[in-house]
Design a protein around this motif. Sequence first.
Motif, PDB file in Angstrom:
ATOM      1  N   GLU A  31      56.911  40.946  43.351  1.00  0.00           N
ATOM      2  CA  GLU A  31      56.861  42.390  43.574  1.00  0.00           C
ATOM      3  C   GLU A  31      55.956  43.071  42.551  1.00  0.00           C
ATOM      4  OE1 GLU A  31      59.924  46.236  43.847  1.00  0.00           O
ATOM      5  OE2 GLU A  31      60.699  44.189  43.633  1.00  0.00           O
ATOM      6  N   ASP A  32      56.043  42.625  41.298  1.00  0.00           N
ATOM      7  CA  ASP A  32      55.237  43.222  40.236  1.00  0.00           C
ATOM      8  C   ASP A  32      53.750  43.005  40.474  1.00  0.00           C
ATOM      9  OD1 ASP A  32      55.191  44.470  37.482  1.00  0.00           O
ATOM     10  OD2 ASP A  32      54.178  42.592  37.008  1.00  0.00           O
ATOM     11  N   LEU A  33      53.385  41.845  41.013  1.00  0.00           N
ATOM     12  CA  LEU A  33      51.976  41.501  41.210  1.00  0.00           C
ATOM     13  C   LEU A  33      51.493  41.757  42.636  1.00  0.00           C
ATOM     14  CD1 LEU A  33      51.935  38.125  39.212  1.00  0.00           C
ATOM     15  CD2 LEU A  33      51.188  40.379  38.428  1.00  0.00           C
ATOM     16  N   SER A  34      52.374  42.334  43.470  1.00  0.00           N
ATOM     17  CA  SER A  34      52.039  42.605  44.884  1.00  0.00           C
ATOM     18  C   SER A  34      51.660  41.322  45.618  1.00  0.00           C
ATOM     19  CB  SER A  34      50.895  43.631  44.970  1.00  0.00           C
ATOM     20  OG  SER A  34      51.277  44.854  44.385  1.00  0.00           O
ATOM     21  N   LEU A  35      52.470  40.276  45.408  1.00  0.00           N
ATOM     22  CA  LEU A  35      52.271  38.997  46.067  1.00  0.00           C
ATOM     23  C   LEU A  35      53.568  38.606  46.781  1.00  0.00           C
ATOM     24  CD1 LEU A  35      50.508  37.057  43.152  1.00  0.00           C
ATOM     25  CD2 LEU A  35      49.397  38.003  45.191  1.00  0.00           C
ATOM     26  N   THR A  36      53.481  37.515  47.549  1.00  0.00           N
ATOM     27  CA  THR A  36      54.691  36.956  48.143  1.00  0.00           C
ATOM     28  C   THR A  36      55.263  35.906  47.200  1.00  0.00           C
ATOM     29  OG1 THR A  36      53.503  35.178  49.272  1.00  0.00           O
ATOM     30  CG2 THR A  36      53.718  37.298  50.440  1.00  0.00           C
ATOM     31  N   GLN A  37      56.546  35.571  47.416  1.00  0.00           N
ATOM     32  CA  GLN A  37      57.145  34.522  46.591  1.00  0.00           C
ATOM     33  C   GLN A  37      56.443  33.198  46.818  1.00  0.00           C
ATOM     34  OE1 GLN A  37      61.435  34.266  46.076  1.00  0.00           O
ATOM     35  NE2 GLN A  37      61.685  36.239  47.127  1.00  0.00           N
ATOM     36  N   GLY A  38      55.974  32.990  48.040  1.00  0.00           N
ATOM     37  CA  GLY A  38      55.241  31.759  48.334  1.00  0.00           C
ATOM     38  C   GLY A  38      53.959  31.673  47.520  1.00  0.00           C
ATOM     39  N   ALA A  39      53.285  32.795  47.367  1.00  0.00           N
ATOM     40  CA  ALA A  39      52.045  32.816  46.583  1.00  0.00           C
ATOM     41  C   ALA A  39      52.342  32.516  45.114  1.00  0.00           C
ATOM     42  CB  ALA A  39      51.356  34.163  46.726  1.00  0.00           C
ATOM     43  N   ILE A  40      53.458  33.063  44.619  1.00  0.00           N
ATOM     44  CA  ILE A  40      53.856  32.774  43.239  1.00  0.00           C
ATOM     45  C   ILE A  40      54.109  31.285  43.060  1.00  0.00           C
ATOM     46  CG2 ILE A  40      55.673  33.099  41.516  1.00  0.00           C
ATOM     47  CD1 ILE A  40      53.898  35.503  41.702  1.00  0.00           C
ATOM     48  N   SER A  41      54.809  30.670  43.997  1.00  0.00           N
ATOM     49  CA  SER A  41      55.106  29.239  43.915  1.00  0.00           C
ATOM     50  C   SER A  41      53.835  28.414  43.948  1.00  0.00           C
ATOM     51  CB  SER A  41      56.035  28.824  45.057  1.00  0.00           C
ATOM     52  OG  SER A  41      57.288  29.464  44.950  1.00  0.00           O
ATOM     53  N   ARG A  42      52.879  28.788  44.816  1.00  0.00           N
ATOM     54  CA  ARG A  42      51.635  28.026  44.905  1.00  0.00           C
ATOM     55  C   ARG A  42      50.808  28.174  43.624  1.00  0.00           C
ATOM     56  NH1 ARG A  42      52.113  30.023  50.185  1.00  0.00           N
ATOM     57  NH2 ARG A  42      50.770  31.820  49.736  1.00  0.00           N
ATOM     58  N   GLN A  43      50.781  29.381  43.062  1.00  0.00           N
ATOM     59  CA  GLN A  43      50.049  29.566  41.810  1.00  0.00           C
ATOM     60  C   GLN A  43      50.680  28.750  40.683  1.00  0.00           C
ATOM     61  OE1 GLN A  43      49.607  33.656  40.688  1.00  0.00           O
ATOM     62  NE2 GLN A  43      48.082  34.108  42.264  1.00  0.00           N
ATOM     63  N   LEU A  44      52.007  28.712  40.662  1.00  0.00           N
ATOM     64  CA  LEU A  44      52.699  27.944  39.634  1.00  0.00           C
ATOM     65  C   LEU A  44      52.391  26.458  39.771  1.00  0.00           C
ATOM     66  CD1 LEU A  44      54.710  27.861  37.273  1.00  0.00           C
ATOM     67  CD2 LEU A  44      56.553  27.699  38.969  1.00  0.00           C
ATOM     68  N   GLN A  45      52.434  25.937  40.992  1.00  0.00           N
ATOM     69  CA  GLN A  45      52.135  24.527  41.218  1.00  0.00           C
ATOM     70  C   GLN A  45      50.699  24.202  40.823  1.00  0.00           C
ATOM     71  OE1 GLN A  45      53.082  23.929  45.360  1.00  0.00           O
ATOM     72  NE2 GLN A  45      55.298  24.215  45.035  1.00  0.00           N
ATOM     73  N   ALA A  46      49.762  25.100  41.162  1.00  0.00           N
ATOM     74  CA  ALA A  46      48.359  24.884  40.822  1.00  0.00           C
ATOM     75  C   ALA A  46      48.158  24.878  39.307  1.00  0.00           C
ATOM     76  CB  ALA A  46      47.485  25.951  41.470  1.00  0.00           C
ATOM     77  N   LEU A  47      48.864  25.775  38.613  1.00  0.00           N
ATOM     78  CA  LEU A  47      48.738  25.833  37.156  1.00  0.00           C
ATOM     79  C   LEU A  47      49.328  24.580  36.513  1.00  0.00           C
ATOM     80  CD1 LEU A  47      47.870  27.455  34.682  1.00  0.00           C
ATOM     81  CD2 LEU A  47      50.099  28.609  34.728  1.00  0.00           C
ATOM     82  N   GLU A  48      50.458  24.110  37.031  1.00  0.00           N
ATOM     83  CA  GLU A  48      51.044  22.870  36.510  1.00  0.00           C
ATOM     84  C   GLU A  48      50.091  21.698  36.708  1.00  0.00           C
ATOM     85  OE1 GLU A  48      55.880  23.460  36.900  1.00  0.00           O
ATOM     86  OE2 GLU A  48      54.756  22.862  38.696  1.00  0.00           O
ATOM     87  N   ALA A  49      49.437  21.647  37.865  1.00  0.00           N
ATOM     88  CA  ALA A  49      48.489  20.569  38.135  1.00  0.00           C
ATOM     89  C   ALA A  49      47.284  20.649  37.190  1.00  0.00           C
ATOM     90  CB  ALA A  49      48.027  20.637  39.587  1.00  0.00           C
ATOM     91  N   GLN A  50      46.828  21.875  36.925  1.00  0.00           N
ATOM     92  CA  GLN A  50      45.671  22.052  36.042  1.00  0.00           C
ATOM     93  C   GLN A  50      46.001  21.660  34.600  1.00  0.00           C
ATOM     94  OE1 GLN A  50      43.957  25.972  36.127  1.00  0.00           O
ATOM     95  NE2 GLN A  50      42.530  25.572  34.460  1.00  0.00           N
ATOM     96  N   LEU A  51      47.200  22.043  34.145  1.00  0.00           N
ATOM     97  CA  LEU A  51      47.581  21.776  32.765  1.00  0.00           C
ATOM     98  C   LEU A  51      48.189  20.396  32.571  1.00  0.00           C
ATOM     99  CD1 LEU A  51      49.209  25.208  31.810  1.00  0.00           C
ATOM    100  CD2 LEU A  51      46.838  24.489  31.520  1.00  0.00           C
ATOM    101  N   GLY A  52      48.686  19.809  33.652  1.00  0.00           N
ATOM    102  CA  GLY A  52      49.350  18.514  33.551  1.00  0.00           C
ATOM    103  C   GLY A  52      50.701  18.602  32.877  1.00  0.00           C
ATOM    104  N   ILE A  53      51.360  19.755  32.992  1.00  0.00           N
ATOM    105  CA  ILE A  53      52.646  19.987  32.330  1.00  0.00           C
ATOM    106  C   ILE A  53      53.586  20.685  33.308  1.00  0.00           C
ATOM    107  CG2 ILE A  53      53.812  21.236  30.455  1.00  0.00           C
ATOM    108  CD1 ILE A  53      51.201  21.116  28.902  1.00  0.00           C
TER     109      ILE A  53
END
Length: 301
Positions: A31-53
């Motif tokens: 809600e704060d970023l004007s996104l869907t929860q699905g978009a938040i989950s995908r961004q989180l997964q992408a960041l984990e993949a990029q950082l390897g953590i």
Amino acid sequence: MAYARKLLPSMSALRMIEALDRLGSASAAAEDLSLTQGAISRQLQALEAQLGIELARREGRKLVLTAQARAYAAEVRTALARVAEATMRLQVAPPGGTLSLAILPAFGMRWLMPRLPDFSRLHPDITINMTTRLEDFSFEMETFDAAIRHGTGAWPGTRHLLLKPEQLLPVAAPGLVPGHTRPARALAQLPLLHIRTRPDAWKAWFAQDGMSPPELEGTVHDQFSTIVQAACHGLGAALVPTYIVEQELATGQLLALAPRPMETGSAYYLVWPEQKAQDPDLKRFRDWLADQAEPEDPLPR
């Protein structure tokens, strides 16, 4: 300096991890970023993949950041704040340039501010933005071009200009001191006001005056503005820098309880990071301040 892509996540990913940490849930972050929860989950997964953590885990239906992720988010929050501040400064910067200055509130108000109109007259093209800072900070973590600090002049990675040595003077409201009492001796009978940043000031005062210190109980204040007001209203004697009370002494609101101030061995400085030394606007400000500096400042009588 070039950085590997792995070390530079996208701005949207950084905003996402900061919002997750600050708001505590994926739905609130979305809600704060004007996104869907699905978009938040995908961004989180992408960041984990990029950082390897792994950055978060599921606890029932709730997404919970790991301790590592929370620490990372706190640093990201600081970095985002600096980016936002730098962007704002760029957008509102006047054509002639701008300086961002951290000041001590009392010194800025009583010593620097009355002198600034002269700088503005000489350099109308330079705008000075000021922010108060009571505690020391790192120039690497802040966007300040320079700062006014109190100390002995030893700050690694910086240069400095002496502005004014600190001299402390005991003062009190005239009605607090009986007319037949010698002011210096009256101190031992008065309630004492303390400033948090100078916890041993009264002990040093009585020691250098050859007097046995009385019971050093009393109220504690965190700023000179409040301790001066307390003294003016007769709540006790205050031991304060001379520049703070020049006006109150001149108007009779306060009485000096000693013939001369005490040297503390510390002073007020303009401090700037090494990498800013050649900044032309800062150099003009330094050159002007050098003419305002007071290496010796006897109290006006």
